[in-house]
Design a protein around this motif. Structure first.
Motif, PDB file in Angstrom:
ATOM      1  N   ARG A  36       0.840  -1.190   0.000  1.00 26.36           N
ATOM      2  CA  ARG A  36       0.000   0.000   0.000  1.00 26.36           C
ATOM      3  C   ARG A  36       0.881   1.247   0.000  1.00 26.36           C
ATOM      4  O   ARG A  36       1.742   1.414   0.868  1.00 26.36           O
ATOM      5  CB  ARG A  36      -0.921   0.001   1.223  1.00 26.36           C
ATOM      6  N   VAL A  37       0.624   2.124  -0.970  1.00 27.90           N
ATOM      7  CA  VAL A  37       1.481   3.296  -1.181  1.00 27.90           C
ATOM      8  C   VAL A  37       0.716   4.568  -0.836  1.00 27.90           C
ATOM      9  O   VAL A  37      -0.477   4.698  -1.119  1.00 27.90           O
ATOM     10  CB  VAL A  37       1.972   3.341  -2.650  1.00 27.90           C
ATOM     11  N   CYS A  38       1.396   5.521  -0.246  1.00 27.73           N
ATOM     12  CA  CYS A  38       0.832   6.826   0.095  1.00 27.73           C
ATOM     13  C   CYS A  38       0.201   7.475  -1.135  1.00 27.73           C
ATOM     14  O   CYS A  38       0.777   7.460  -2.226  1.00 27.73           O
ATOM     15  CB  CYS A  38       1.931   7.724   0.659  1.00 27.73           C
ATOM     16  N   VAL A  39      -1.003   8.076  -0.951  1.00 21.94           N
ATOM     17  CA  VAL A  39      -1.728   8.672  -2.074  1.00 21.94           C
ATOM     18  C   VAL A  39      -1.315  10.117  -2.335  1.00 21.94           C
ATOM     19  O   VAL A  39      -1.829  10.753  -3.260  1.00 21.94           O
ATOM     20  CB  VAL A  39      -3.254   8.608  -1.827  1.00 21.94           C
ATOM     21  N   GLY A  40      -0.395  10.661  -1.544  1.00 24.69           N
ATOM     22  CA  GLY A  40       0.062  12.023  -1.770  1.00 24.69           C
ATOM     23  C   GLY A  40      -0.854  13.060  -1.142  1.00 24.69           C
ATOM     24  O   GLY A  40      -1.718  12.743  -0.328  1.00 24.69           O
ATOM     25  N   ALA A  41      -0.678  14.325  -1.537  1.00 22.04           N
ATOM     26  CA  ALA A  41      -1.428  15.412  -0.926  1.00 22.04           C
ATOM     27  C   ALA A  41      -1.745  16.494  -1.947  1.00 22.04           C
ATOM     28  O   ALA A  41      -0.942  16.786  -2.832  1.00 22.04           O
ATOM     29  CB  ALA A  41      -0.624  16.020   0.234  1.00 22.04           C
ATOM     30  N   ARG A  42      -2.943  17.052  -1.816  1.00 23.90           N
ATOM     31  CA  ARG A  42      -3.364  18.198  -2.634  1.00 23.90           C
ATOM     32  C   ARG A  42      -3.212  17.940  -4.124  1.00 23.90           C
ATOM     33  O   ARG A  42      -2.804  18.798  -4.903  1.00 23.90           O
ATOM     34  CB  ARG A  42      -2.593  19.461  -2.264  1.00 23.90           C
ATOM     35  N   LEU A  67       1.071  18.049   4.912  1.00 18.71           N
ATOM     36  CA  LEU A  67       0.831  18.986   3.818  1.00 18.71           C
ATOM     37  C   LEU A  67      -0.656  19.093   3.502  1.00 18.71           C
ATOM     38  O   LEU A  67      -1.159  20.180   3.195  1.00 18.71           O
ATOM     39  CB  LEU A  67       1.608  18.533   2.577  1.00 18.71           C
ATOM     40  N   ASP A  68      -1.368  17.983   3.565  1.00 18.33           N
ATOM     41  CA  ASP A  68      -2.797  17.999   3.263  1.00 18.33           C
ATOM     42  C   ASP A  68      -3.563  18.822   4.286  1.00 18.33           C
ATOM     43  O   ASP A  68      -4.451  19.600   3.939  1.00 18.33           O
ATOM     44  CB  ASP A  68      -3.322  16.564   3.221  1.00 18.33           C
ATOM     45  N   ARG A  69      -3.225  18.660   5.559  1.00 20.84           N
ATOM     46  CA  ARG A  69      -3.926  19.390   6.612  1.00 20.84           C
ATOM     47  C   ARG A  69      -3.497  20.854   6.690  1.00 20.84           C
ATOM     48  O   ARG A  69      -4.185  21.663   7.307  1.00 20.84           O
ATOM     49  CB  ARG A  69      -3.709  18.712   7.964  1.00 20.84           C
TER      50      ARG A  69
END
Length: 287
Positions: A36-42, A67-69
């Motif tokens: 499972r891989v991180c989906v990134g941000a913004r 970064l998303d928050r």
């Protein structure tokens, strides 16, 4: 998963969408050698494609989550958003009501995403006025701004049959809220007009679930008939096998995985399932 005017929809990374009408067979397998891989941000990919835990509903590594928050109204990191916001009261089951805010342009989408069985608007105004009203209700009436999903899932099969009964608790809270002093002058109050999502979620006559998928694992999978959906959750009739019967799948657990066809023939589930030890409607000792 997102909610459209026609019901729940799965949105894929490449932009495709899969509508989820009642009775649809939902089936997939998780890549046997997958991570499972991180989906990134913004809207940006994770630069290091970091691995994330299977039980994480956010599917983001620590840096991408930060970064998303950093650009989130919910996290109180944006104070100058010029858009109007609405304050709402939402009800998920007996004793489970919350207060929250959402951008007015989103309409009821936020309530559908949270799995609110019933809701009513309280007022509309600038972001900070909406936030102050939310804090006023939390402090004066003890209304929370969050309800754990485990509690929401546990009562869906035992909700009151009458819409008036489902709205009764909100009616009382709305009356108590509007009677409070200290509302911001810039917030335009809204009358009590309950909106019920029981039919939209397919919860009428919902079979009691056996449990909920706790995580996806490499080589596992699920196949079942969609009998209901609320918030991010799919209620799937999976037949026999581990956790057989109706099982709840939180679609947030799917993000970040490589998915493929269901490897089996008949409906079933080969993912870890946390069984409900108490009948739905009992809020203590859920698992």
């Amino acid at each position: 998963m997102r909610w459209s005017a026609d019901g729940p929809v799965l949105r894929w990374r490449d932009g495709r969408s899969s509508a989820l009408p009642w009775g649809k067979r939902v089936a997939f397998g998780v890549a046997g050698d997958g991570v499972r891989v991180c989906v990134g941000a913004r809207g940006h990919d994770c630069p290091v494609r970091a691995a994330v835990p299977g039980r994480s509903t956010g599917a983001r590594c620590e840096e991408c989550a930060r970064l998303d928050r950093a650009h989130s109204v919910a996290a109180d990191t944006i104070a100058d958003d010029p858009r109007p916001y609405r304050v709402y009261l939402a009800w998920f089951g007996p004793g489970m009501a919350k207060v929250g805010i959402t951008a007015a342009e989103r309409g009821p989408a936020r309530l559908l995403e949270q799995g609110a069985v019933c809701f009513s608007w309280l007022g509309t105004g600038p972001l900070m006025a909406a936030r102050r009203t939310e804090e006023l209700l939390r402090a004066a009436l003890g209304i929370p701004d969050r309800i754990p999903y485990a509690l929401k899932r546990a009562v869906r099969a035992a909700l009151p049959a009458a819409a008036a009964e489902r709205a009764a608790e909100l009616r009382d809270l709305h009356g108590r809220a509007t009677a409070l002093a200290g509302w911001p002058d810039s917030l335009e109050r809204a009358p009590f007009r309950p909106v019920d999502h029981l039919t939209a979620f397919g919860l009428a006559g919902l079979p009691a679930p056996a449990g909920a998928v706790s995580e996806l694992v490499a080589g596992g999978g699920v196949s079942g008939e969609l009998v209901a959906a609320a918030g991010p959750d799919l209620h799937l009739a999976t037949g026999s096998g581990s956790g057989g019967g109706v099982v709840v799948l939180d679609t947030r657990l799917m993000t970040g995985w490589g998915l493929g066809p269901w490897p089996g023939g008949n409906d079933g589930i080969t993912l870890p399932v946390r069984e409900f030890k108490e009948a739905p409607g009992v809020q203590d000792g859920l698992f």
